[in-house]
Design an enzyme around this catalytic site. Structure first.
Site: not given
Ligand SMILES: Nc1ncnc2c1ncn2[C@@H]1O[C@H](COP(=O)(O)O)[C@@H](O)[C@H]1O
Lengths: 541, 541
Positions: B184, B329, B438, B443
């Site tokens: 990640t 994850e 914040k 929030w």
């Molecule tokens: N549909 C979605 N809406 C908002 N945030 C998202 C969405 N899908 C993924 N994310 C963001 O992308 C993160 C995951 O990033 P990654 O592991 O790089 O795919 C998640 O924890 C979210 O913060």
């Protein structure tokens, strides 16, 4: 090196946890044995199942203990399932259509401690109570007001669970833990128990949820006519809560009028049952000139689907038919007849011919056909052999070791069916291994002959069996049960087969009977038929 | 007591065995980096994957060894996956959009032995070859004729596997065996590796195949624009072969014209990508006045879906949008926006509002939200908290113990997202935990503000961040990247928020920038933004 992923055991309690949290307001609509309709939700089911768990725990029922049911499809039956399975006890569904003595034998063999049953079956239970060696508690699916008189000291289900705590820890045991028990009604020998695990049930659920299998979603309304005591209602008691689909439970009434009423008033989108149920429904629809505007998909299995049922649904009612094959030992879904891509746009006759076949295995089920020496046979759509199956939801043996070692060297289970496979993996059952007719060393498919014969207007049911022939060893005899009031002739029947089967498959004779004997799951009892016609002398012999 | 069911380990090689046997003629259609289109089948993929296995075995690569790819979606990339995973080696997808030094760091940390990559990335690999400590072999996705000059001693992929045996025993190891590795791109600290197991990949596949998730069947044609290096192409590299759906692989070209051409000529029915890809496609469609007659469903995730994309697909093109949330994850699918039953027939604005939310978890994924003290918060659709997740395909930690113990006492993983849940289990992301603003202890959701701001015609991109305020501690600053040629004013922007957010959420100021910085997976790099605006003085301060 192992992956670093969460340890999340596949136990069925998680299915109801999910339904409660995500689909709590979705409904289970049940026709009670008294006839009235009751509506409950997955949230209520969850509560009731927890109460069942506590009722069982108070009786010292726990991990591995067997709890039996003799029940129609209902929300109370569902609560018994999840309440039992959640604490690691084993839910044993008994088929009430078996002979009462066989029911007693099975309950004793399973060492059931509790028997929960529908009022309908009170006479059966009363008649065998003296034979039951291990059952200590009887519970009847009833409330205080609907409880029947009985000599069993039985408890009404609603009172049994009423007021109990809804707190109970579920799961928390290995996913291989035994979960459900279902005996197969073999035509020879004693019944044998298939012991499902939590893992096999959860994996079966996931596999059958895919679009090409059952394909239900949260907005579907599913009517399982197939009973929960018949191979887990084809998994619907698990897959519906897993998706959030509404369930419509027909209780004891499976006649055409009752099923139609539920399909219509509940706007059912998916339903499932054996062919005989559909015959009754289709007759009712025709007589009353009715339509099926809400129904999208009907899953038909348990025995081969007669072409007139297939065509009626697909062509007259525009309902997608999914022909399915499976058995108690396969949890039960083994193959499903969703059209392969190259036939989706084929002409109607080609599509219907494909749908008459038993279908293709989803990911999770492996099939092969072998000859008598165990050699794997080609997938050419012609060569028949014994059908073997392997997968995560396929039995590896029977309860208490009955039947011995049932897997071959590669871990495949012999289904006892004879089938062919084509290059797309479509499986066609041609016979039961023990029903195969061997003429001069070659196999004749009794099922093919029967399928064509039941298509004749004057024929209610048909069975082809092998009878002794001095030259060919065996030749086919076609046994016909005529439609009420009809008297078809041998010539008419044989004519209807002409050109549709190989010439040498043509039965040497046709016999007419008032009724073809059926077994407990509604299939033709060929053992009985073969007994009846043991000394039959063929005109060609 | 354990069930008596077959031991059938959930390993991903079984998926390609199934595709080969049941869907051997179904196709993978790839746009090569050279621009031409090639067609292969699952049967050919199976053969090539077996050859990859033998090529790896000849290099002494086996159980647990890491094989890295820097590759676009292609049939060769697929063969590398299955060939590696089949023998129990670990397929490590590296995101080529990362900084080259970070790529080297990741390859060294993973101790990759082989690096297989697309020609496009040759400059990157050449630039870091001196940094790579463990990679001994370089393979380029090319044939003899298309092989680029290089100083790596790289082998063309086609020659690497050509003529090798197609016999190789796959599987035959525990289902918990490591299968895939994906780092990640954390915005702080070193990247951390998620180590998928065969079990988690197979279960993720089954879960995502259901109707309410990806919902593909054997007759579907699926175009995964989402790259295989981005969270496993959302599982499509596994679920397509598992169902027999055709795959259309866009290679390196993800611009509107290229994607449209594939959607149209291949009659794609399902596609999946992050919002930015769809913006490009929708612009192209509009400019050229084109339609999408074959497309049924588009899955959009990776970041929140802008309303104009949602409405364009649903209302202008009649394509069903499924908004999905997940992360590396979570394998990655966590929630999907299929409409809950009570909203299926709702008016369009209600349906669109629901589809803007991140959706509901399928069976197999458990969600909860908690406050900073870890208390579970109510599912009231309003209360926000840290989003925790549990399930069979959710990480339990990171490769080599990076990040330490990441599960709470109940086994839940903290996603780092802030969200609310409603009574139907619909999840709405309101922020990243680290991006939350914040104000006076309360929030403010940066995502809500951004979603509305990007809806403004003159706005190309928007980011809300918290900046120092003497009284409230933090107050929102809205950073705007205008559309090319546009010069929106602060007043215009703030006006567009009026009535759509709580008054006290209104940003204290608006700043305009030429370009909002993005990270490697296309998401806004808020860390960089916060650095830029560290000393920003708000007019209200
Ligand atoms: N549909 C979605 N809406 C908002 N945030 C998202 C969405 N899908 C993924 N994310 C963001 O992308 C993160 C995951 O990033 P990654 O592991 O790089 O795919 C998640 O924890 C979210 O913060």
């Amino acid at each position: 090196m192992l992956g670093i992923m969460q340890d999340w055991p596949l136990t069925v309690d998680k299915i109801l946890e999910h339904a409660n949290q995500q689909h709590g307001a979705r409904e289970i609509i049940t026709r009670r044995v008294e006839g009235n309709i009751v509506r409950t939700t997955y949230a209520e089911l969850y509560t009731h199942a927890k109460q069942v768990s506590n009722a069982l725990k108070d009786m010292n029922i726990g991990l591995g203990d067997r709890v039996a049911t003799l029940g129609w499809n209902s929300e109370r039956h569902m609560a018994s399932w999840y309440g039992t399975m959640g604490i690691g006890a084993v839910l044993h569904t008994i088929n009430p259509r078996l002979h009462p003595e066989q029911i007693a034998w099975i309950a004793n063999h399973a060492e059931d401690k509790v028997l929960i049953f529908d009022k309908t079956f009170l006479p059966i239970v009363e008649s065998i109570k003296g034979l039951l060696e291990t059952v200590k508690t009887f519970v009847i699916y009833a409330g205080a007001d609907t409880m029947p008189e009985n000599s069993l000291g039985a408890i009404p289900f609603d009172i049994w669970i009423d007021g109990r705590s809804t707190e109970c820890r579920w799961g928390d045991f290995p996913e291989e833990t035994a979960c459900g028990l279902c005996y197969t009604s073999g035509t020879t020998g004693d019944p044998k128990g298939v012991l499902y695990s939590h893992r096999s049930n959860v994996l079966h659920t996931l596999v059958t949820m895919s679009k090409d299998a059952m394909g239900m979603g949260c907005a579907d309304v599913v009517l399982p006519v197939v009973p929960m005591f018949h191979a887990n209602a084809w998994g619907l008691a698990l897959s519906c809560p897993a998706t959030g689909a509404n369930m419509v439970m027909p209780g004891a009434q499976m006649d055409g009028a009752s099923i139609y009423e539920l399909l219509d008033t509940e706007k059912v989108t998916i339903t499932a049952a054996v062919p005989t149920v559909w015959l009754m429904l289709l007759n009712y629809l025709e007589e009353n000139n009715l339509k099926l505007p809400y129904l999208n998909r009907v899953i038909i299995g348990g025995s081969a689907i007669p072409e007139k049922i297939l065509r009626a649904f697909e062509q007259d009612f525009e309902v997608d038919v999914v022909h399915a094959w499976g058995m108690t030992e396969t949890s039960p879904l083994g193959t499903l007849g969703t059209l392969p891509p190259h036939l989706v746009d084929a002409d109607v006759d080609t599509r219907m011919a494909q749908k008459m076949k038993q279908g293709r295995p989803p990911f999770g089920v492996e099939l092969r056909i072998v000859d008598d020496a165990g050699n794997v046979l080609p997938r050419d759509g012609v060569t028949s052999g014994r059908l073997l199956v392997r997968g995560a939801a396929i039995a590896a043996g029977y309860f208490k070791g009955a039947g011995g070692d049932v897997l071959d060297a590669d871990g495949f289970f012999d289904t006892g069916d004879v089938a062919n496979l084509d290059q797309y993996g479509t499986m066609t059952i041609t016979d039961r291994a023990k029903d195969v007719i061997k003429s001069g060393g070659e196999w004749i498919s009794s099922i093919d002959i029967e399928n064509i014969a039941v298509g004749h207007d004057k024929v209610a049911n048909a069975a082809a069996i092998g009878v002794y022939h001095p030259k060919w060893d065996e030749r086919p005899l076609l046994v016909i049960q005529p439609m009420p009031g009809e008297t078809p002739t041998k010539e008419e029947i044989l004519k209807s087969l002409e050109g549709k089967i190989a010439k040498w498959w043509t039965p040497d004779d046709v016999a007419f009977v008032d009724e073809i004997p059926l077994g407990a799951t509604g299939k033709i009892n060929k053992l009985a038929l073969r007994k009846t016609f043991k000394d039959y002398k063929l005109p060609t012999a």
